[in-house]
Design an enzyme around this catalytic site. Structure first.
Site, PDB file in Angstrom:
ATOM      1  N   TYR A  29       0.847  -1.194   0.000  1.00 41.23           N
ATOM      2  CA  TYR A  29       0.000   0.000   0.000  1.00 41.23           C
ATOM      3  C   TYR A  29       0.887   1.250   0.000  1.00 41.23           C
ATOM      4  CZ  TYR A  29      -3.839  -3.114   1.446  1.00 41.23           C
ATOM      5  OH  TYR A  29      -4.764  -4.122   1.524  1.00 41.23           O
ATOM      6  N   LEU A  83     -17.890  -1.817   2.211  1.00 38.02           N
ATOM      7  CA  LEU A  83     -18.634  -0.711   1.603  1.00 38.02           C
ATOM      8  C   LEU A  83     -18.498  -0.716   0.086  1.00 38.02           C
ATOM      9  CD1 LEU A  83     -17.826   2.180   4.104  1.00 38.02           C
ATOM     10  CD2 LEU A  83     -19.818   0.679   4.062  1.00 38.02           C
ATOM     11  N   GLY A 134     -16.795   2.205  -1.468  1.00 37.66           N
ATOM     12  CA  GLY A 134     -17.569   3.442  -1.439  1.00 37.66           C
ATOM     13  C   GLY A 134     -18.929   3.360  -2.088  1.00 37.66           C
ATOM     14  N   THR A 169     -21.882   3.547   0.261  1.00 34.73           N
ATOM     15  CA  THR A 169     -22.174   4.745   1.044  1.00 34.73           C
ATOM     16  C   THR A 169     -23.399   5.464   0.501  1.00 34.73           C
ATOM     17  OG1 THR A 169     -20.764   6.170  -0.317  1.00 34.73           O
ATOM     18  CG2 THR A 169     -19.732   5.065   1.582  1.00 34.73           C
ATOM     19  N   GLY A 170     -23.790   5.123  -0.737  1.00 37.60           N
ATOM     20  CA  GLY A 170     -24.932   5.777  -1.357  1.00 37.60           C
ATOM     21  C   GLY A 170     -24.616   7.123  -1.972  1.00 37.60           C
ATOM     22  N   LYS A 171     -23.323   7.449  -2.059  1.00 35.28           N
ATOM     23  CA  LYS A 171     -22.930   8.772  -2.553  1.00 35.28           C
ATOM     24  C   LYS A 171     -22.632   8.800  -4.049  1.00 35.28           C
ATOM     25  CE  LYS A 171     -20.942   9.995   1.934  1.00 35.28           C
ATOM     26  NZ  LYS A 171     -19.701  10.360   2.669  1.00 35.28           N
TER      27      LYS A 171
END
Length: 314
Positions: free
Chosen positions: A57, A208, A211, A214-216
Protein backbone atom coordinates in the site's frame (compact mmCIF):
# COMPACT_ATOMS: atom_id res chain seq x y z
CA UNK A 1 -17.71 -0.11 20.23
CA UNK A 2 -18.33 -3.82 20.51
CA UNK A 3 -15.58 -6.45 20.38
CA UNK A 4 -15.34 -10.00 19.07
CA UNK A 5 -12.93 -12.91 19.19
CA UNK A 6 -10.73 -13.34 16.12
CA UNK A 7 -11.47 -17.01 15.57
CA UNK A 8 -9.50 -19.23 17.91
CA UNK A 9 -6.48 -16.90 18.15
CA UNK A 10 -7.33 -15.54 21.59
CA UNK A 11 -7.17 -12.03 20.12
CA UNK A 12 -10.07 -9.66 20.79
CA UNK A 13 -10.81 -7.15 18.02
CA UNK A 14 -13.18 -4.23 17.60
CA UNK A 15 -15.91 -5.25 15.20
CA UNK A 16 -15.15 -2.14 13.14
CA UNK A 17 -11.47 -1.82 12.25
CA UNK A 18 -9.46 0.60 10.13
CA UNK A 19 -8.47 -0.40 6.61
CA UNK A 20 -5.31 1.48 5.65
CA UNK A 21 -5.15 0.84 1.90
CA UNK A 22 -6.46 4.24 0.83
CA UNK A 23 -4.04 6.20 3.00
CA UNK A 24 -1.14 4.71 1.05
CA UNK A 25 -1.94 7.40 -1.50
CA UNK A 26 -1.45 5.46 -4.71
CA UNK A 27 -4.80 3.80 -5.43
CA UNK A 28 -7.77 5.80 -4.16
CA UNK A 29 -7.27 9.28 -5.48
CA UNK A 30 -5.84 12.28 -3.61
CA UNK A 31 -5.18 11.85 0.10
CA UNK A 32 -3.38 14.06 2.62
CA UNK A 33 -1.14 12.45 5.21
CA UNK A 34 -2.27 14.85 7.93
CA UNK A 35 -5.89 13.92 7.31
CA UNK A 36 -4.98 10.22 7.30
CA UNK A 37 -3.24 10.52 10.65
CA UNK A 38 -6.19 12.40 12.13
CA UNK A 39 -8.53 9.72 10.78
CA UNK A 40 -6.56 6.93 12.45
CA UNK A 41 -6.27 8.87 15.71
CA UNK A 42 -10.04 9.42 15.70
CA UNK A 43 -10.65 5.73 15.08
CA UNK A 44 -8.55 4.80 18.11
CA UNK A 45 -10.31 7.41 20.25
CA UNK A 46 -13.64 5.78 19.34
CA UNK A 47 -12.52 2.29 20.36
CA UNK A 48 -11.09 0.83 17.16
CA UNK A 49 -8.22 -1.49 18.10
CA UNK A 50 -7.61 -3.27 14.77
CA UNK A 51 -5.61 -1.63 11.97
CA UNK A 52 -4.96 -3.46 8.71
CA UNK A 53 -2.28 -2.44 6.22
CA UNK A 54 0.13 -4.07 3.73
CA UNK A 55 3.66 -3.57 2.48
CA UNK A 56 2.40 -2.79 -1.04
CA UNK A 57 0.00 0.00 0.00
CA UNK A 58 1.75 3.10 -1.26
CA UNK A 59 4.92 1.03 -1.59
CA UNK A 60 5.25 0.98 2.20
CA UNK A 61 3.86 4.46 2.86
CA UNK A 62 0.72 3.17 4.58
CA UNK A 63 2.83 1.19 7.06
CA UNK A 64 4.94 4.25 7.89
CA UNK A 65 1.79 6.25 8.63
CA UNK A 66 0.38 3.48 10.80
CA UNK A 67 3.67 3.49 12.73
CA UNK A 68 3.06 7.08 13.79
CA UNK A 69 -0.25 6.33 15.51
CA UNK A 70 0.64 3.00 17.14
CA UNK A 71 3.97 4.14 18.61
CA UNK A 72 2.74 5.13 22.08
CA UNK A 73 0.02 2.48 22.39
CA UNK A 74 1.38 -0.57 20.59
CA UNK A 75 0.48 -3.14 23.23
CA UNK A 76 -3.16 -2.05 23.21
CA UNK A 77 -3.65 -2.41 19.45
CA UNK A 78 -3.99 -5.27 16.99
CA UNK A 79 -1.93 -4.61 13.88
CA UNK A 80 -2.16 -6.72 10.76
CA UNK A 81 -0.10 -6.38 7.64
CA UNK A 82 0.49 -8.44 4.52
CA UNK A 83 3.38 -9.57 2.38
CA UNK A 84 3.71 -11.07 -1.06
CA UNK A 85 2.55 -8.47 -3.55
CA UNK A 86 5.48 -6.09 -3.23
CA UNK A 87 7.72 -8.24 -5.43
CA UNK A 88 4.89 -9.07 -7.82
CA UNK A 89 4.12 -5.36 -8.04
CA UNK A 90 7.40 -5.17 -9.92
CA UNK A 91 6.94 -8.51 -11.71
CA UNK A 92 3.43 -8.58 -13.23
CA UNK A 93 4.20 -11.86 -15.02
CA UNK A 94 3.70 -13.60 -11.65
CA UNK A 95 6.89 -15.56 -11.83
CA UNK A 96 7.64 -16.94 -8.35
CA UNK A 97 9.13 -14.15 -6.27
CA UNK A 98 8.61 -15.47 -2.75
CA UNK A 99 9.66 -19.03 -3.47
CA UNK A 100 11.91 -19.36 -0.43
CA UNK A 101 10.98 -18.80 3.24
CA UNK A 102 13.90 -16.42 3.81
CA UNK A 103 12.51 -14.04 1.18
CA UNK A 104 9.25 -13.85 3.08
CA UNK A 105 11.10 -13.35 6.36
CA UNK A 106 13.01 -10.48 4.74
CA UNK A 107 9.75 -8.86 3.55
CA UNK A 108 8.31 -9.32 7.04
CA UNK A 109 11.32 -7.62 8.61
CA UNK A 110 10.96 -4.72 6.17
CA UNK A 111 7.38 -4.30 7.40
CA UNK A 112 8.55 -4.41 11.02
CA UNK A 113 10.97 -1.57 10.35
CA UNK A 114 8.36 0.57 8.62
CA UNK A 115 5.83 -0.11 11.38
CA UNK A 116 8.35 0.54 14.14
CA UNK A 117 7.47 -2.61 16.04
CA UNK A 118 9.11 -5.93 16.87
CA UNK A 119 6.04 -8.13 16.31
CA UNK A 120 2.92 -8.34 14.16
CA UNK A 121 -0.39 -9.52 15.56
CA UNK A 122 -1.71 -10.93 12.26
CA UNK A 123 0.50 -11.48 9.21
CA UNK A 124 -1.21 -12.29 5.91
CA UNK A 125 -0.08 -14.00 2.74
CA UNK A 126 -1.25 -11.37 0.21
CA UNK A 127 -1.17 -13.63 -2.87
CA UNK A 128 -4.57 -14.64 -4.22
CA UNK A 129 -3.27 -17.23 -6.69
CA UNK A 130 -1.93 -20.59 -5.59
CA UNK A 131 1.56 -21.25 -6.87
CA UNK A 132 2.56 -24.17 -4.62
CA UNK A 133 6.17 -22.98 -4.53
CA UNK A 134 5.18 -19.66 -3.02
CA UNK A 135 2.38 -21.01 -0.86
CA UNK A 136 4.65 -23.65 0.67
CA UNK A 137 7.33 -21.02 1.26
CA UNK A 138 4.78 -18.87 3.10
CA UNK A 139 3.69 -21.81 5.22
CA UNK A 140 7.27 -22.52 6.19
CA UNK A 141 8.02 -18.86 6.95
CA UNK A 142 4.81 -18.43 8.93
CA UNK A 143 5.63 -21.46 11.04
CA UNK A 144 9.04 -20.01 11.85
CA UNK A 145 7.64 -16.57 12.69
CA UNK A 146 5.05 -18.05 15.04
CA UNK A 147 7.62 -20.27 16.79
CA UNK A 148 9.84 -17.22 17.31
CA UNK A 149 6.93 -15.25 18.76
CA UNK A 150 7.21 -12.49 16.18
CA UNK A 151 3.72 -13.20 14.83
CA UNK A 152 0.67 -14.05 16.91
CA UNK A 153 -1.54 -15.31 14.09
CA UNK A 154 -1.20 -15.98 10.36
CA UNK A 155 -3.63 -15.85 7.48
CA UNK A 156 -4.36 -15.43 3.81
CA UNK A 157 -6.00 -12.52 2.02
CA UNK A 158 -7.90 -14.18 -0.80
CA UNK A 159 -11.35 -14.95 -2.19
CA UNK A 160 -10.21 -18.31 -3.59
CA UNK A 161 -11.71 -21.19 -1.61
CA UNK A 162 -9.32 -23.75 -3.09
CA UNK A 163 -6.37 -21.63 -2.01
CA UNK A 164 -7.75 -21.37 1.53
CA UNK A 165 -8.12 -25.13 1.74
CA UNK A 166 -4.64 -25.72 0.36
CA UNK A 167 -3.12 -23.25 2.81
CA UNK A 168 -5.05 -24.78 5.70
CA UNK A 169 -3.51 -28.22 5.37
CA UNK A 170 -3.04 -29.48 8.91
CA UNK A 171 -5.27 -26.76 10.36
CA UNK A 172 -2.59 -24.06 10.46
CA UNK A 173 -4.76 -21.20 9.17
CA UNK A 174 -5.75 -18.69 11.85
CA UNK A 175 -7.41 -15.89 9.86
CA UNK A 176 -8.88 -15.26 6.41
CA UNK A 177 -9.28 -11.79 4.92
CA UNK A 178 -11.88 -11.68 2.17
CA UNK A 179 -14.10 -9.43 0.10
CA UNK A 180 -17.68 -9.50 1.38
CA UNK A 181 -20.50 -6.99 1.15
CA UNK A 182 -24.14 -6.50 0.31
CA UNK A 183 -23.09 -6.44 -3.35
CA UNK A 184 -20.65 -9.34 -3.20
CA UNK A 185 -22.04 -12.32 -1.30
CA UNK A 186 -19.97 -15.07 -2.89
CA UNK A 187 -18.18 -15.77 0.38
CA UNK A 188 -21.46 -17.04 1.87
CA UNK A 189 -21.38 -20.06 -0.42
CA UNK A 190 -18.22 -21.81 0.81
CA UNK A 191 -15.63 -19.66 2.56
CA UNK A 192 -17.67 -18.26 5.44
CA UNK A 193 -19.22 -21.64 6.37
CA UNK A 194 -15.73 -23.20 6.23
CA UNK A 195 -14.30 -20.54 8.54
CA UNK A 196 -17.25 -20.76 10.92
CA UNK A 197 -16.97 -24.55 11.19
CA UNK A 198 -13.22 -24.38 11.93
CA UNK A 199 -13.35 -21.23 14.07
CA UNK A 200 -11.04 -19.37 11.69
CA UNK A 201 -11.11 -15.59 12.18
CA UNK A 202 -12.63 -13.55 9.36
CA UNK A 203 -11.56 -10.02 8.45
CA UNK A 204 -13.89 -8.42 5.89
CA UNK A 205 -12.38 -6.03 3.38
CA UNK A 206 -14.58 -4.13 0.94
CA UNK A 207 -17.64 -4.02 3.23
CA UNK A 208 -18.63 -0.71 1.60
CA UNK A 209 -17.82 -1.95 -1.92
CA UNK A 210 -15.08 0.68 -2.24
CA UNK A 211 -17.57 3.44 -1.44
CA UNK A 212 -20.44 2.21 -3.60
CA UNK A 213 -22.42 1.29 -0.49
CA UNK A 214 -22.17 4.74 1.04
CA UNK A 215 -24.93 5.78 -1.36
CA UNK A 216 -22.93 8.77 -2.55
CA UNK A 217 -22.15 7.62 -6.10
CA UNK A 218 -24.31 8.40 -9.14
CA UNK A 219 -24.06 7.82 -12.87
CA UNK A 220 -22.38 11.22 -13.06
CA UNK A 221 -19.65 10.32 -10.56
CA UNK A 222 -16.16 10.32 -12.03
CA UNK A 223 -13.00 9.03 -10.41
CA UNK A 224 -9.56 10.61 -10.99
CA UNK A 225 -6.67 9.01 -12.81
CA UNK A 226 -4.79 6.70 -10.51
CA UNK A 227 -7.94 5.72 -8.60
CA UNK A 228 -8.67 1.98 -8.80
CA UNK A 229 -12.30 2.93 -9.49
CA UNK A 230 -11.45 5.15 -12.47
CA UNK A 231 -13.05 2.84 -15.05
CA UNK A 232 -16.15 1.92 -13.06
CA UNK A 233 -18.64 4.26 -14.79
CA UNK A 234 -17.88 2.54 -18.12
CA UNK A 235 -18.63 -0.94 -16.75
CA UNK A 236 -22.02 -2.58 -17.37
CA UNK A 237 -22.40 -3.64 -13.74
CA UNK A 238 -21.96 -0.09 -12.41
CA UNK A 239 -25.45 1.13 -13.26
CA UNK A 240 -27.02 -2.10 -12.05
CA UNK A 241 -25.34 -1.84 -8.67
CA UNK A 242 -26.33 1.81 -8.34
CA UNK A 243 -29.93 0.71 -8.80
CA UNK A 244 -29.56 -1.93 -6.11
CA UNK A 245 -28.11 0.59 -3.70
CA UNK A 246 -31.05 2.88 -4.44
CA UNK A 247 -33.45 0.07 -3.50
CA UNK A 248 -31.53 -0.61 -0.29
CA UNK A 249 -31.75 3.04 0.66
CA UNK A 250 -35.34 2.37 1.75
CA UNK A 251 -33.81 0.66 4.82
CA UNK A 252 -31.94 3.77 5.92
CA UNK A 253 -33.12 6.35 8.43
CA UNK A 254 -31.79 9.05 10.73
CA UNK A 255 -30.60 6.22 12.96
CA UNK A 256 -28.77 4.31 10.22
CA UNK A 257 -27.04 5.56 7.08
CA UNK A 258 -26.50 3.49 3.95
CA UNK A 259 -22.90 2.81 4.91
CA UNK A 260 -23.89 1.78 8.41
CA UNK A 261 -26.52 -0.57 7.00
CA UNK A 262 -23.84 -2.16 4.81
CA UNK A 263 -21.48 -2.62 7.75
CA UNK A 264 -24.23 -4.06 9.93
CA UNK A 265 -24.99 -6.56 7.17
CA UNK A 266 -21.48 -8.05 7.10
CA UNK A 267 -21.30 -8.03 10.90
CA UNK A 268 -24.57 -9.95 10.96
CA UNK A 269 -22.82 -13.08 9.66
CA UNK A 270 -21.70 -15.27 12.58
CA UNK A 271 -18.35 -16.07 10.95
CA UNK A 272 -17.26 -12.43 10.74
CA UNK A 273 -14.87 -11.06 13.36
CA UNK A 274 -14.14 -7.55 12.07
CA UNK A 275 -14.95 -5.33 9.10
CA UNK A 276 -12.23 -2.95 7.89
CA UNK A 277 -13.70 -0.02 5.94
CA UNK A 278 -11.20 2.61 4.90
CA UNK A 279 -11.31 6.19 6.04
CA UNK A 280 -9.46 9.22 4.69
CA UNK A 281 -10.91 11.71 7.18
CA UNK A 282 -12.07 11.72 10.81
CA UNK A 283 -15.63 12.31 9.62
CA UNK A 284 -15.62 9.16 7.50
CA UNK A 285 -14.22 7.18 10.42
CA UNK A 286 -16.93 8.46 12.75
CA UNK A 287 -19.65 7.31 10.37
CA UNK A 288 -18.06 3.87 10.07
CA UNK A 289 -17.52 3.38 13.78
CA UNK A 290 -21.09 4.33 14.64
CA UNK A 291 -22.23 1.22 12.75
CA UNK A 292 -21.17 -0.83 15.78
CA UNK A 293 -24.00 0.72 17.80
CA UNK A 294 -26.61 1.03 15.08
CA UNK A 295 -29.80 -1.08 15.16
CA UNK A 296 -29.41 -4.74 14.32
CA UNK A 297 -31.03 -5.96 11.13
CA UNK A 298 -34.59 -7.18 11.52
CA UNK A 299 -36.14 -10.12 9.71
CA UNK A 300 -37.98 -7.64 7.51
CA UNK A 301 -34.69 -5.90 6.70
CA UNK A 302 -33.10 -9.19 5.77
CA UNK A 303 -36.00 -10.20 3.52
CA UNK A 304 -35.66 -6.99 1.50
CA UNK A 305 -31.88 -7.38 1.36
CA UNK A 306 -32.31 -10.91 0.04
CA UNK A 307 -34.71 -9.79 -2.65
CA UNK A 308 -32.38 -7.01 -3.81
CA UNK A 309 -28.92 -8.51 -3.50
CA UNK A 310 -29.06 -12.20 -4.29
CA UNK A 311 -29.10 -11.31 -7.97
CA UNK A 312 -26.41 -8.66 -7.54
CA UNK A 313 -23.75 -8.51 -10.28
CA UNK A 314 -20.54 -9.79 -8.70
Amino acid sequence: MHYRQLGNTGIEVSEIGFGAWAIGGDAWGPVEDDASLRAMERALELGVNFIDTADVYGNGHSETLVAQVIRQRRDHLIVSTKGGLMGHHRDPQREPVYDQPQKIIAAFEDSLRRLGTDYIDVYFDHLWWNDPRETDAFLSAFGQLKREGRVRAVGVSTDDFDYIQYFDRGGVLDVVQLDYSLLNRKAEQQILPYCLERNIGVVVRGPLRMGMLTGKFTRQTRFPEGDVRHGWPQEDWYGAQLEQVEQLMTLTSQARSMGQLALRFVLNHPAVSVAIPGGKTPEQVEQNVMASNRPLLTEEDLRLIESVTLAAPQ
